[in-house]
Structure formats: C-alpha cells, structure tokens
Scaffold this motif. Structure first.
Motif, PDB file in Angstrom:
ATOM      1  N   ALA A 143       0.835  -1.210   0.000  1.00 21.26           N
ATOM      2  CA  ALA A 143       0.000   0.000   0.000  1.00 21.26           C
ATOM      3  C   ALA A 143       0.864   1.252   0.000  1.00 21.26           C
ATOM      4  N   MET A 144       1.977   1.232   0.731  1.00 18.54           N
ATOM      5  CA  MET A 144       2.890   2.377   0.732  1.00 18.54           C
ATOM      6  C   MET A 144       3.469   2.601  -0.666  1.00 18.54           C
ATOM      7  N   VAL A 145       3.753   1.513  -1.380  1.00 17.60           N
ATOM      8  CA  VAL A 145       4.279   1.639  -2.740  1.00 17.60           C
ATOM      9  C   VAL A 145       3.208   2.212  -3.666  1.00 17.60           C
ATOM     10  N   HIS A 167      -6.891  -3.948  13.955  1.00 12.18           N
ATOM     11  CA  HIS A 167      -8.199  -3.779  13.317  1.00 12.18           C
ATOM     12  C   HIS A 167      -8.643  -5.054  12.614  1.00 12.18           C
ATOM     13  N   SER A 168      -7.696  -5.787  12.032  1.00 15.57           N
ATOM     14  CA  SER A 168      -8.072  -7.055  11.402  1.00 15.57           C
ATOM     15  C   SER A 168      -8.604  -8.038  12.432  1.00 15.57           C
ATOM     16  N   ALA A 169      -7.982  -8.073  13.609  1.00 14.98           N
ATOM     17  CA  ALA A 169      -8.441  -8.971  14.668  1.00 14.98           C
ATOM     18  C   ALA A 169      -9.831  -8.586  15.161  1.00 14.98           C
ATOM     19  N   ALA A 170     -10.113  -7.279  15.165  1.00 16.95           N
ATOM     20  CA  ALA A 170     -11.404  -6.806  15.655  1.00 16.95           C
ATOM     21  C   ALA A 170     -12.464  -6.765  14.565  1.00 16.95           C
ATOM     22  N   GLY A 171     -12.059  -7.010  13.304  1.00 15.88           N
ATOM     23  CA  GLY A 171     -13.005  -6.951  12.205  1.00 15.88           C
ATOM     24  C   GLY A 171     -13.434  -5.540  11.859  1.00 15.88           C
ATOM     25  N   THR A 172     -12.566  -4.569  12.099  1.00 17.59           N
ATOM     26  CA  THR A 172     -12.882  -3.165  11.841  1.00 17.59           C
ATOM     27  C   THR A 172     -11.838  -2.570  10.901  1.00 17.59           C
ATOM     28  N   GLN A 173     -12.109  -1.359  10.458  1.00 20.10           N
ATOM     29  CA  GLN A 173     -11.130  -0.578   9.722  1.00 20.10           C
ATOM     30  C   GLN A 173     -11.048   0.807  10.353  1.00 20.10           C
ATOM     31  N   CYS A 200       9.612  14.827   4.161  1.00 16.18           N
ATOM     32  CA  CYS A 200       9.660  15.066   2.714  1.00 16.18           C
ATOM     33  C   CYS A 200       8.390  14.625   2.009  1.00 16.18           C
ATOM     34  N   THR A 201       7.855  13.463   2.308  1.00 10.59           N
ATOM     35  CA  THR A 201       6.698  12.957   1.559  1.00 10.59           C
ATOM     36  C   THR A 201       5.422  13.699   1.924  1.00 10.59           C
ATOM     37  N   GLY A 202       5.257  13.997   3.213  1.00  7.00           N
ATOM     38  CA  GLY A 202       3.978  14.511   3.668  1.00  7.00           C
ATOM     39  C   GLY A 202       3.079  13.361   4.065  1.00  7.00           C
ATOM     40  N   TYR A 203       2.048  13.657   4.816  1.00  8.69           N
ATOM     41  CA  TYR A 203       1.259  12.602   5.450  1.00  8.69           C
ATOM     42  C   TYR A 203       0.069  12.118   4.626  1.00  8.69           C
ATOM     43  N   ARG A 204      -0.381  12.889   3.639  1.00  5.59           N
ATOM     44  CA  ARG A 204      -1.561  12.471   2.897  1.00  5.59           C
ATOM     45  C   ARG A 204      -1.380  11.108   2.230  1.00  5.59           C
ATOM     46  N   PRO A 205      -0.293  10.879   1.471  1.00  5.62           N
ATOM     47  CA  PRO A 205      -0.151   9.559   0.835  1.00  5.62           C
ATOM     48  C   PRO A 205       0.052   8.434   1.845  1.00  5.62           C
ATOM     49  N   ILE A 206       0.620   8.738   2.997  1.00  6.55           N
ATOM     50  CA  ILE A 206       0.804   7.702   4.021  1.00  6.55           C
ATOM     51  C   ILE A 206      -0.545   7.327   4.621  1.00  6.55           C
ATOM     52  N   LEU A 207      -1.408   8.324   4.842  1.00  6.51           N
ATOM     53  CA  LEU A 207      -2.759   8.034   5.314  1.00  6.51           C
ATOM     54  C   LEU A 207      -3.547   7.284   4.242  1.00  6.51           C
ATOM     55  N   ASP A 208      -3.320   7.647   2.973  1.00  9.21           N
ATOM     56  CA  ASP A 208      -3.941   6.889   1.885  1.00  9.21           C
ATOM     57  C   ASP A 208      -3.541   5.410   1.968  1.00  9.21           C
ATOM     58  N   ALA A 209      -2.254   5.176   2.220  1.00  7.86           N
ATOM     59  CA  ALA A 209      -1.764   3.796   2.323  1.00  7.86           C
ATOM     60  C   ALA A 209      -2.403   3.075   3.501  1.00  7.86           C
ATOM     61  N   GLY A 210      -2.613   3.800   4.605  1.00  6.99           N
ATOM     62  CA  GLY A 210      -3.243   3.189   5.767  1.00  6.99           C
ATOM     63  C   GLY A 210      -4.650   2.707   5.483  1.00  6.99           C
ATOM     64  N   GLN A 211      -5.336   3.359   4.553  1.00  5.40           N
ATOM     65  CA  GLN A 211      -6.663   2.902   4.155  1.00  5.40           C
ATOM     66  C   GLN A 211      -6.582   1.836   3.067  1.00  5.40           C
ATOM     67  N   ARG A 212      -5.632   2.007   2.164  1.00 11.76           N
ATOM     68  CA  ARG A 212      -5.491   1.064   1.054  1.00 11.76           C
ATOM     69  C   ARG A 212      -5.087  -0.326   1.526  1.00 11.76           C
ATOM     70  N   MET A 213      -4.297  -0.443   2.592  1.00 10.05           N
ATOM     71  CA  MET A 213      -3.753  -1.741   2.995  1.00 10.05           C
ATOM     72  C   MET A 213      -4.847  -2.762   3.318  1.00 10.05           C
ATOM     73  N   LEU A 256      -6.119  -4.876   0.091  1.00 11.96           N
ATOM     74  CA  LEU A 256      -5.248  -5.878  -0.528  1.00 11.96           C
ATOM     75  C   LEU A 256      -5.470  -7.249   0.108  1.00 11.96           C
ATOM     76  N   PRO A 257      -5.084  -8.327  -0.597  1.00 10.67           N
ATOM     77  CA  PRO A 257      -5.225  -9.674  -0.017  1.00 10.67           C
ATOM     78  C   PRO A 257      -4.573  -9.741   1.365  1.00 10.67           C
ATOM     79  N   ALA A 258      -5.306 -10.288   2.312  1.00 10.70           N
ATOM     80  CA  ALA A 258      -4.887 -10.236   3.716  1.00 10.70           C
ATOM     81  C   ALA A 258      -3.679 -11.128   3.986  1.00 10.70           C
ATOM     82  N   VAL A 259      -2.784 -10.628   4.831  1.00 12.31           N
ATOM     83  CA  VAL A 259      -1.661 -11.403   5.363  1.00 12.31           C
ATOM     84  C   VAL A 259      -1.626 -11.131   6.856  1.00 12.31           C
TER      85      VAL A 259
END
Length: 526
Positions: free
Chosen positions: A127-129, A154-160, A177-190, A193-196
């Motif tokens: 997701a970070m990539v 959150h996966s254990a609790a069944g929440t996001q 340097c990057t800023g937090y918006r894309p990192i927060l995007d990654a936190g939602q995107r993860m 993706l197929p769960a691990v």
C-alpha cells in the motif's frame, strides 16, 4: 566486555525463534542490538530520543484471557527501539520491519495463484508503494511498523480505522519530505489488498515457555565493574529489592531514563525494572476511587481517566505519541517530578493521592504535597511510588485539561493546565487550578482558587482569578516560551474554562476540539 558467570541470559522471541543474549551491557538499546548485533538494519536511528519514530518496532506479550485489543492471544504495542534497554525484552517478542516479508512468504501458499501471489511485500508495504507513501525512505520502516500494528489490531477486531484514527496512530512518526496524505492513503489502502496476518500460535507457545516466577537477574562486566539488571515479578520482591538497593535506578518505560543514557551519557549502575510486576499495572475501581498502579502504561491510565472524567480526551491524545504512551507509565511520569509533566496537573485537579511503599509500609499523601522543589519529592530512601488514587466523586465536577506546545502532536508542553470546578447554582462550590510549566514544580494556583471559591461564576470573578494568578506564579523564560507568554496563556485558560462551563451559553467540548471541528482535514484528496 564479558558476561558475569552468575548472570542469566536474556531470552526473547525474534525472527521465528527464541534468541539468547549474554554479555551486552544492561543499557544497550534494542535499536543498537538490532542494527549492530542482529544485523537487522531495517530499523533506523533518527533522533535517538523517542521523538521521530524512525526506529518504531512492535513488542508482543502474552495477553490475559479476554483482554481488550488482544491479537490472537498477544498484546502488540509499538515502542521506540532507540530508548528501550535490551533486558526489558526478556520473555517478550520483538517484531521489526524484516518480519513483514517473512509473514508474506508464509501466507502466499494459502492464496490463489494470481498476480498478487508473486509479490513479496506485505499489504502494508504494498500500500505504501501504490500510494507513493515513501520518498527518502528513512522514516518509512517506522511508519510501516505503526501501520502494521494498526493492521493487526483492526483485522483482529473486524474493523477498519477512520482516517483520523490512522492520523492519531501515526502521530509518533515524523516525515520531512513525503507529507502525510499519501501515508494516510496507504493506511486505508492496505485493508483492500489480499490479507496477510501474523501467525500468533508459535509466538504464544514460545512466550508461554519463557514464562517465569521470581526475579530475573542479568549482569555484565564492563570496565572492571559489574552492572546488574533486576526484574522482579511481584510487588513483594520489588519492595524487598528496593530496600536492599535504595540507590539503584528504578526503570519503568525508559521514556525518560533512556534519554539520560543516550543524550547525557549517564552511568546508571544497578537497575531495578518494574515492568514485569503485574500488580503494578493494575487499573481498577475500588472503594469509591479509581486506582492506577504506578506501572500502568500512560495509554492505559489516560484511557481510564478519559472514560470517567469529561474533558480529558484531547490531552490524552496529545500526550506524547502512541509508542511513548505504550512504553511510559503514569507512575513514572509523576515520580519523575518534571515541572512540565502533563499527568500531574490533571491528577492534582482530580484530588489524586499518591501511594508510596517502603518494604511492607504503605502510605498515602495528596499529590499536591508530593513535590518540594525542582525534581525533589517526599520519597524516602528505599521507597517507591506504588500507585495513584483518584476519588470517583470528583466526576460531579466539570473537568478540563489544556496542553500548550509549539507543535500540536508529540511535543513537550510549554505549559499544561488541569482544572476542575463544581457549582452550586451559579456559585463556585469547589475549584482546582493546577499548572505545569509555570514554576519549579507542578502545583495548584492557591490564590487564584481563593479568588473564585464561594464567588459567582462570572466574568468579574474570572478577571479577579486571572489577576491573582500573577501572584501564584513567576514563570521563567526558556526555549519553549517566555515568562510573559506563559502567564498570559495561563490566564487565558481560566477564561476558556469559564467559557466552557458557565451556566448559560457555554461552549460545548466539541466546539474547541481539533478532532471535532476539523474533520475535513482528514478527508481523502483534500
């Protein structure tokens, strides 16, 4: 350096196995051991004082049955590896960014053979990539570990998590340097993706095998001297050790003591670690009071206070960062005696008592009388802070806490205020105004309180209290604020208390909370 023959080896779970370590100094940090001894260089050193989050790792411990927030029988918590001493890992599990790829590899054979099955990145990393959440990359492993902790919980609790929850969970990870918006995007995107998931069974089995009774004693010889690390598991053992070694350094979360070593190069000598004493971590209601054991983490203690007393959520979420709150203890924050500690003003406003123990003798005193001068308190030789007690009757008062700092998140206060007030009609029946950062010690504003007690809760009374405050405190100027600024802000906070608690047209809590008035800031794409 060589190990002392009577020393027990350190044993903890790391990279799918139990490792044993001997001969390293008791103050060697987890970060240094990882990078220099284990050759796990994914974890980075940034500030080396628990501020930037580049060295964030996750510590796992066995969870009590039914414990809230547990992940497959484990309590997983982010901490800063740079200020954690290696012996504190004894009997625990250590997870670093290197473990994520290993988890991914184990999970691939359980999924269908599609384009995702050949990738070697964990969903957090992928997701970070995909969201371009990394630029120079130095802070990235720390962000990834904080996100992984969120992912597992959150996966254990069944929440996001909401975007704001992600921002709160990442408040201890700084990016320049990057800023937090894309990192927060990654936190939602993860989560898309197929769960691990972490296979917790072998970890639980390993930690169960490492469980012990009695004090863990570790020592190492350095420079012709043997330094010892003692980790008792019961209050009785701790009290006896403290009597036997009154000059030994007490260690809890290492969020302050770790800096003494890293930044001031202090020689600690023998150490008594309280982090394995389960009784010290107790938080419970008993006899009309909320009892907080001195070993309870800042996160646990603040959560308990915020649940029972209004107006404390904001200062809880702004008290340092999640890794600091997970490791540090409220007892340590109070015992430290720093005039800019954020726990003491709030506890004083709640009429808290501090519980002290020396051997089998236990005594209590009002926290307001515990501090006698700068970094000096009422502790006697061989005595330690056992807990704090807050009367639940205080819940009838209106309670507020305000933190003023240069940076909103993860910063030391210029000043912190804890207030409580009870009205009889429109008359002030009870009032507590406690301040940190205004004097050599945290203390109540006696003259300002007297200017309000028994008076109508009006603008005129508030003005009188603000004038009296100038007699209570003569603050100093330093790098965080000038004396004039501190006094003016402290006076303004009394004004704010009145605006939020006056009988008519009072400002609701949500009107001044960043978490309530700025939700659009956390909206994707904004």
């Amino acid at each position: 350096m060589s190990s002392n023959t009577s020393s027990q080896p350190l044993r903890f779970f790391h990279r799918d196995r139990i490792v044993e370590v001997s001969g390293v100094h008791p103050t060697r940090t987890v970060l240094d051991w990882l990078r220099e001894d284990a050759r796990c260089t994914g974890t980075k050193e940034g500030c080396n004082e628990g501020d930037c989050g580049a060295c964030t790792v996750v510590i796992g411990e066995l969870a009590e049955p039914g414990a809230p927030g547990a992940v497959g029988g484990l309590q997983l918590q982010t901490v800063n590896a740079c200020i954690q001493f290696l012996p504190t890992l004894h009997g625990k599990a250590l997870f670093t960014v290197e473990d994520l790829k290993r988890q991914c590899g184990k999970s691939l054979d359980t999924r269908q053979h599609d384009k995702h099955a050949v990738r070697q990145l964990h969903p957090v990393q992928q997701a970070m990539v995909e969201c371009h959440g990394s630029q120079c990359g130095f802070c990235t492993p720390g962000f990834v570990m904080s996100l992984w902790s969120s992912y597992e919980h959150h996966s254990a609790a069944g929440t996001q998590p909401t975007r704001q929850q992600l921002a709160d969970e990442l408040s201890g990870n700084l990016c320049r340097c990057t800023g937090y918006r894309p990192i927060l995007d990654a936190g939602q995107r993860m989560f898309d993706l197929p769960a691990v998931r972490l296979d917790t069974q072998p970890v639980v089995q390993a930690l169960t095998a490492l469980q012990r009774e009695g004090t863990f004693d570790y020592s190492a010889v350095s420079g012709g001297r043997t330094d010892r690390f003692h980790a008792p598991t019961t209050l009785a053992e701790l009290a006896a050790l403290r009597l036997q070694k009154p000059d030994a350094q007490l260690l809890a979360g290492s969020t302050d003591v770790g800096l003494w070593v890293n930044k001031q190069f202090r020689d600690l000598g023998d150490i008594i670690y309280v982090g394995d004493v389960a009784e010290m971590k107790a938080v419970r209601e008993q006899g009309g009071e909320l009892y907080i054991g001195a070993g309870a983490s800042l996160e646990t203690a603040w959560h308990a206070l915020a649940q029972r007393f209004e107006g404390l959520t904001d200062v809880w979420l702004r008290f340092a960062s999640p890794p600091i709150r997970n490791a540090g203890t409220m007892g340590g924050n109070v015992a430290n005696g720093s005039p800019i500690g954020d726990s003491a003003p709030v506890l004083m406003a709640l009429d808290a008592q501090i519980e002290l123990r020396q051997g089998e003798c236990v005594r209590r005193m009002p926290l307001a009388g515990f501090y006698v001068d700068y970094m000096k308190n009422q502790l006697e030789p061989g005595e330690f802070v056992q807990g704090m007690a807050v009367p639940l009757s205080v819940a009838t008062r209106r309670v507020r806490a305000y933190k003023i700092s240069k940076r909103f998140d993860c910063d030391i206060s210029a000043l912190c205020a804890g207030f409580s007030i009870a009205l009889d009609g429109d008359t002030v029946k009870e009032v507590r105004l406690a301040f940190g950062g205004m004097a050599a010690v945290v203390k109540r504003a006696a003259q300002a309180e007297a200017a309000l007690l028994g008076k109508p809760w009006t603008q005129a009374s508030v003005n009188a209290a603000k004038l009296a405050l100038a007699q209570d405190f003569k603050p100093l100027s330093d790098m965080r604020a000038s004396a004039a600024y501190r006094l003016q802000v402290a006076q303004n906070l009394i004004q704010r208390l009145w605006l939020e608690t006056r009988a008519t047209d009072a400002l609701p809590l949500e009107a001044t909370s960043v978490w309530s008035v700025m939700p659009h800031v956390m909206t994707p794409g904004v």
